[in-house]
Design a protein around this motif. Sequence first.
Motif, PDB file in Angstrom:
ATOM      1  N   SER A  10       0.857  -1.187   0.000  1.00 56.50           N
ATOM      2  CA  SER A  10       0.000   0.000   0.000  1.00 56.50           C
ATOM      3  C   SER A  10       0.891   1.235   0.000  1.00 56.50           C
ATOM      4  N   PRO A  11       0.362   2.390  -0.428  1.00 55.84           N
ATOM      5  CA  PRO A  11       1.186   3.606  -0.473  1.00 55.84           C
ATOM      6  C   PRO A  11       1.824   3.979   0.867  1.00 55.84           C
ATOM      7  N   ASP A  12       1.168   3.660   1.996  1.00 54.68           N
ATOM      8  CA  ASP A  12       1.752   3.976   3.298  1.00 54.68           C
ATOM      9  C   ASP A  12       2.736   2.906   3.772  1.00 54.68           C
ATOM     10  N   GLY A  13       2.913   1.825   3.007  1.00 52.30           N
ATOM     11  CA  GLY A  13       3.872   0.783   3.344  1.00 52.30           C
ATOM     12  C   GLY A  13       3.460  -0.115   4.486  1.00 52.30           C
ATOM     13  N   ARG A  14       2.199  -0.060   4.908  1.00 54.42           N
ATOM     14  CA  ARG A  14       1.749  -0.864   6.046  1.00 54.42           C
ATOM     15  C   ARG A  14       1.103  -2.188   5.661  1.00 54.42           C
ATOM     16  N   THR A  15       0.534  -2.252   4.466  1.00 53.48           N
ATOM     17  CA  THR A  15      -0.220  -3.438   4.054  1.00 53.48           C
ATOM     18  C   THR A  15       0.352  -3.992   2.767  1.00 53.48           C
ATOM     19  N   LEU A  16       0.453  -5.303   2.694  1.00 50.71           N
ATOM     20  CA  LEU A  16       0.923  -5.981   1.491  1.00 50.71           C
ATOM     21  C   LEU A  16      -0.267  -6.652   0.823  1.00 50.71           C
ATOM     22  N   TYR A  17      -0.525  -6.271  -0.422  1.00 53.44           N
ATOM     23  CA  TYR A  17      -1.578  -6.891  -1.230  1.00 53.44           C
ATOM     24  C   TYR A  17      -0.913  -7.866  -2.187  1.00 53.44           C
ATOM     25  N   TYR A  18      -1.538  -9.005  -2.416  1.00 49.11           N
ATOM     26  CA  TYR A  18      -0.948 -10.014  -3.295  1.00 49.11           C
ATOM     27  C   TYR A  18      -2.042 -10.923  -3.857  1.00 49.11           C
ATOM     28  N   THR A  19      -1.733 -11.528  -4.968  1.00 53.62           N
ATOM     29  CA  THR A  19      -2.667 -12.481  -5.561  1.00 53.62           C
ATOM     30  C   THR A  19      -2.289 -13.893  -5.134  1.00 53.62           C
ATOM     31  N   ARG A  20      -3.280 -14.741  -5.137  1.00 52.50           N
ATOM     32  CA  ARG A  20      -3.047 -16.170  -4.924  1.00 52.50           C
ATOM     33  C   ARG A  20      -4.166 -16.962  -5.580  1.00 52.50           C
ATOM     34  N   LYS A  55      -4.603  -9.688   1.341  1.00 55.70           N
ATOM     35  CA  LYS A  55      -3.750  -8.699   1.994  1.00 55.70           C
ATOM     36  C   LYS A  55      -3.309  -9.231   3.352  1.00 55.70           C
ATOM     37  N   ARG A  56      -2.240  -8.626   3.861  1.00 57.72           N
ATOM     38  CA  ARG A  56      -1.738  -8.906   5.207  1.00 57.72           C
ATOM     39  C   ARG A  56      -0.902  -7.706   5.634  1.00 57.72           C
ATOM     40  N   PRO A  57      -0.729  -7.496   6.930  1.00 60.85           N
ATOM     41  CA  PRO A  57       0.174  -6.430   7.360  1.00 60.85           C
ATOM     42  C   PRO A  57       1.599  -6.714   6.871  1.00 60.85           C
ATOM     43  N   VAL A  58       2.381  -5.664   6.621  1.00 62.15           N
ATOM     44  CA  VAL A  58       3.761  -5.850   6.184  1.00 62.15           C
ATOM     45  C   VAL A  58       4.557  -6.585   7.253  1.00 62.15           C
ATOM     46  N   GLY A  59       4.293  -6.320   8.524  1.00 61.25           N
ATOM     47  CA  GLY A  59       4.907  -7.095   9.610  1.00 61.25           C
ATOM     48  C   GLY A  59       4.136  -8.396   9.755  1.00 61.25           C
ATOM     49  N   GLU A  60       3.971  -8.846  10.941  1.00 62.19           N
ATOM     50  CA  GLU A  60       3.189 -10.060  11.193  1.00 62.19           C
ATOM     51  C   GLU A  60       1.701  -9.722  11.203  1.00 62.19           C
ATOM     52  N   GLY A  61       0.881 -10.722  10.895  1.00 58.97           N
ATOM     53  CA  GLY A  61      -0.556 -10.531  10.952  1.00 58.97           C
ATOM     54  C   GLY A  61      -1.291 -11.504  10.061  1.00 58.97           C
ATOM     55  N   ALA A  62      -2.609 -11.485  10.177  1.00 59.81           N
ATOM     56  CA  ALA A  62      -3.467 -12.426   9.463  1.00 59.81           C
ATOM     57  C   ALA A  62      -3.535 -12.105   7.977  1.00 59.81           C
ATOM     58  N   GLU A  63      -3.654 -13.157   7.172  1.00 57.52           N
ATOM     59  CA  GLU A  63      -3.877 -13.034   5.735  1.00 57.52           C
ATOM     60  C   GLU A  63      -5.387 -13.011   5.509  1.00 57.52           C
ATOM     61  N   THR A  64      -5.867 -12.004   4.765  1.00 58.45           N
ATOM     62  CA  THR A  64      -7.299 -11.794   4.578  1.00 58.45           C
ATOM     63  C   THR A  64      -7.630 -11.649   3.098  1.00 58.45           C
ATOM     64  N   ARG A  65      -8.657 -12.351   2.640  1.00 55.41           N
ATOM     65  CA  ARG A  65      -9.081 -12.193   1.247  1.00 55.41           C
ATOM     66  C   ARG A  65      -9.766 -10.843   1.080  1.00 55.41           C
ATOM     67  N   VAL A  66      -9.393 -10.131   0.007  1.00 60.89           N
ATOM     68  CA  VAL A  66      -9.948  -8.813  -0.276  1.00 60.89           C
ATOM     69  C   VAL A  66     -11.052  -8.912  -1.309  1.00 60.89           C
ATOM     70  N   ASP A  70      -2.919  -8.535 -12.507  1.00 58.14           N
ATOM     71  CA  ASP A  70      -3.917  -7.572 -12.971  1.00 58.14           C
ATOM     72  C   ASP A  70      -4.531  -6.758 -11.838  1.00 58.14           C
ATOM     73  N   PHE A  71      -3.660  -6.133 -11.029  1.00 60.76           N
ATOM     74  CA  PHE A  71      -4.127  -5.239  -9.975  1.00 60.76           C
ATOM     75  C   PHE A  71      -3.016  -4.245  -9.650  1.00 60.76           C
ATOM     76  N   ASP A  72      -3.390  -3.165  -8.995  1.00 58.62           N
ATOM     77  CA  ASP A  72      -2.412  -2.226  -8.473  1.00 58.62           C
ATOM     78  C   ASP A  72      -3.012  -1.549  -7.253  1.00 58.62           C
ATOM     79  N   VAL A  73      -2.149  -0.992  -6.420  1.00 54.56           N
ATOM     80  CA  VAL A  73      -2.561  -0.307  -5.207  1.00 54.56           C
ATOM     81  C   VAL A  73      -2.040   1.118  -5.318  1.00 54.56           C
ATOM     82  N   THR A  74      -2.937   2.081  -5.351  1.00 52.50           N
ATOM     83  CA  THR A  74      -2.572   3.489  -5.511  1.00 52.50           C
ATOM     84  C   THR A  74      -3.108   4.303  -4.341  1.00 52.50           C
TER      85      THR A  74
END
Length: 192
Positions: free
Chosen positions: A135-145, A156-167, A176-180
């Motif tokens: 994410s632009p603030d560097g706190r959340t990691l978005y990814y495909t699976r 998505k999941r926090p950049v540090g530790e945390g739960a993986e959540t379907r968006v 085929d996605f981007d985070v702006t």
Amino acid sequence: RFSADGAEVLFSSDRSGSCPVWTSDADGTDARPVTSMGGTMTSAGRFSPDGKTIVFVSNADGQMDVYLTDSDGRTPRRLTDDPGHDSAATFSRDGRRVYFASNRSGTFQVWKVSPDAGGPPVRVTKDGGFCAVESPDGRTLYYTRRDAVGGWELWKRPVGEGAETRVLAPVATWGDFDVTAQGLTWIDRSAK
């Protein structure tokens, strides 16, 4: 992919007979190859946040690995070296990490590695992952699976530790996605 300042764009093209990473001005003019690695595939270039470095993947050494080069392509450097298939490389928003997909653990997961110090890559996802963008603030990691039937979902999941959540699902393909700053953009294959 556009540079952070929007002045240049990176793309892959086979117009020269191979498939290197190219750059051009944002309007498509002044196209020129950035890489000349050999191999059958060199692609997926992305600029670092400061625009000085490009991360890309290539099979120039016989397997798909992650490489870095300066913005004019003069000094390519191999960042990963594993028998697994490494792909979909991106920079973190601060440029201190490179995320990439790899099946080195048996299934595709998102991994990260320092672009400067190198060192061993660290696995980021637990239940699958491919293309990752912070994410632009560097706190959340978005990814495909992959989903249960072979399609793609956005997680998505926090950049540090945390739960993986379907968006959301479905996403047309793995990249085929981007985070702006304005939000998420994606291609929905189910849309008519």
